[in-house]
Every structure is written in structure tokens, then in C-alpha cells.
Design an enzyme around this catalytic site. Structure first.
Site, PDB file in Angstrom:
ATOM      1  N   LYS A  84      32.344  53.579  87.704  1.00 51.07           N
ATOM      2  CA  LYS A  84      31.802  52.211  88.043  1.00 51.07           C
ATOM      3  C   LYS A  84      30.732  52.237  88.971  1.00 51.07           C
ATOM      4  CE  LYS A  84      35.089  48.960  88.575  1.00 51.07           C
ATOM      5  NZ  LYS A  84      36.131  48.242  89.134  1.00 51.07           N
TER       6      LYS A  84
HETATM    7  O1  G3P Z   1      38.129  44.585  89.147  1.00 57.51           O
HETATM    8  C1  G3P Z   1      37.366  44.082  90.286  1.00 57.51           C
HETATM    9  C2  G3P Z   1      38.561  43.285  90.998  1.00 57.51           C
HETATM   10  O2  G3P Z   1      39.281  44.304  91.579  1.00 57.51           O
HETATM   11  C3  G3P Z   1      38.066  42.257  91.923  1.00 57.51           C
HETATM   12  O3  G3P Z   1      39.224  41.546  92.055  1.00 57.51           O
HETATM   13  O4  G3P Z   1      40.543  39.956  92.944  1.00 57.51           O
HETATM   14  O5  G3P Z   1      39.509  41.531  94.446  1.00 57.51           O
HETATM   15  O6  G3P Z   1      38.444  39.526  93.542  1.00 57.51           O
HETATM   16  P1  G3P Z   1      39.534  40.410  93.175  1.00 57.51           P
END
Ligand code: G3P
Length: 215
Positions: A84
Site C-alpha cells: 500500500k
Molecule cells: O482501510 C482504510 C481504513 O482502515 C480506514 O478506515 O475506519 O479508520 O476510516 P477508518
């Protein structure tokens, strides 16, 4: 649409993999930090479980050379590692180099369709729009995923769309409806998808009625 688990928790990965719910695992530095274990150990454990699916691991460097070095090292750990790289200009340089070397790259933290177009042109295998985080700032994350889907289809771009920052089952159904390739989400969302109180009540009712059957 494939479902990936956005987690580095080994118990959760085992749980959802054994249900047949997930076919890949995504991580990021914040997710790794929640486990209180060494990154290498976590990654090793995940790749041992996810033998037949991609495992996404993110670089930490913010300069292209650093990202390339980290990306190469990550890719060496296992054939199913996807590197990534954040959607910043230095990241695109790294994507071009790593992709040319045959390394599978996901451009992450995508907040606009133009970032997704550049990522695809640089050679990314996946682009990850941050659906929930766009909602958090008063924009519509699902609209971004739909825009990228439309553009990629119009242009014949084969880079896969992996919707990230998925927060609830309605995100999942809408992403599936618009034809994104993958949605990655925390275990909580998969639990919500898998559980329905009406189904539970009906099953309990069947068992209660079965008691009335002469034995
Ligand atoms: O895969 C990206 C993700 O981990 C971000 O998620 O819920 O932290 O916005 P969040």
C-alpha cells in the site's frame, strides 16, 4: 464483490476466514498499532492464514526512494503481499517503479477521482477510496466510489477498486450495487451483515415447535 477484513487481529482473521466471509486482509499503520505486537510477526501470522488471498501492508516512508525500498522488502515477505502506497505525488513515483518490477501495489488514502486516475496510470493494481472518511468530512464517500467506477469503465481501466473505510452494511450494499471490486471493512461490519434478529427468532421458533413433535 469481494469482502476483505480491515484488521490485523489474528482471532478476527481466523474467525471470518473460516466463515468464508473474507478473501483478503488489509492493514495500515493505525490498525497494526492496535495489536501491540511486532509488525513482522503480525504480517507473518496473517500470511500463514490467508494463504489464498492478498494481504495488504502499507509503507511508512513519505519519499519515493524510501517507499520503493520498503515496498520491495514487504513484497519479498510473501507472494500474496500487496504493497500500500499513499496517494501523494512521491507515492506515484514509487508505484511506477514497483509496478514495473511486477510488485502488486494498492494506492491508498484516495479522496478524489483524479488521484485514482493517476494511480491507475502509474500502474496500481488497486485504488482505495476512503468512503467513510469522506462521509466524516461532510462529503459523500459512496459518490466517489461510483465516480471512479464510472470513469474506469468508460476508460477500460482494469485497476481494481477496493472501497476502504467502510463503516456499515448500507455502505456494503451500495458498493456492491455500483460494482466496486472489493470492500474492506472491520469485523464489526461483517458481524452486522451476518446477523439478523428475525432469522435468530425464526430459528428459535422452529426449535420450540420441534419440542411438540411426538418422540
Ligand atoms: O482501510 C482504510 C481504513 O482502515 C480506514 O478506515 O475506519 O479508520 O476510516 P477508518
Amino acid at each position: 464483490m469481494k469482502i476483505f477484513l480491515d484488521s490485523a487481529n489474528i482471532n478476527d482473521i481466523k474467525k471470518f476466514y473460516s466463515m468464508g466471509a473474507i478473501s483478503g486482509v488489509t492493514t495500515n499503520p493505525s490498525i497494526i498499532s492496535r495489536e501491540n505486537r511486532k509488525f513482522e510477526d503480525i504480517l507473518n501470522d496473517i500470511t500463514l492464514i490467508m494463504v489464498d488471498g492478498p494481504v495488504f501492508a502499507e509503507v511508512l516512508a513519505l519519499d519515493a526512494d524510501g517507499m520503493i525500498e520498503e515496498g520491495r522488502a514487504l513484497a519479498k515477505k510473501s507472494p500474496n503481499i500487496v504493497v500500500k502506497i499513499p496517494a501523494i505525488p512521491e507515492g506515484l513515483k514509487a508505484v511506477k517503479t514497483l509496478a514495473a518490477e511486477g510488485i502488486t501495489v494498492c494506492v491508498t488514502v484516495v479522496y478524489s477521482a483524479t488521484q485514482a486516475i493517476l494511480a491507475a496510470n502509474a500502474g496500481a493494481s488497486y485504488v482505495a477510496p476512503f468512503v467513510g472518511r469522506l462521509d466524516d468530512i461532510g462529503e459523500n464517500g459512496l459518490n466517489l466510489a461510483a465516480d471512479i467506477r464510472e470513469i474506469f469503465d468508460a476508460q477500460g481501466i482494469t485497476t481494481k477498486i477496493i472501497a476502504a473505510s467502510v463503516r456499515h452494511p448500507v455502505h456494503v450494499t451500495e458498493l456492491a450495487r455500483m460494482g466496486v471490486d472489493v470492500a474492506t471493512m472491520p469485523g464489526k461490519v461483517i458481524d452486522q451483515m451476518a446477523t439478523n434478529p428475525n432469522t435468530q427468532r425464526a430459528v428459535e421458533g422452529f426449535l420450540k415447535d420441534w419440542e411438540k413433535v411426538p418422540k
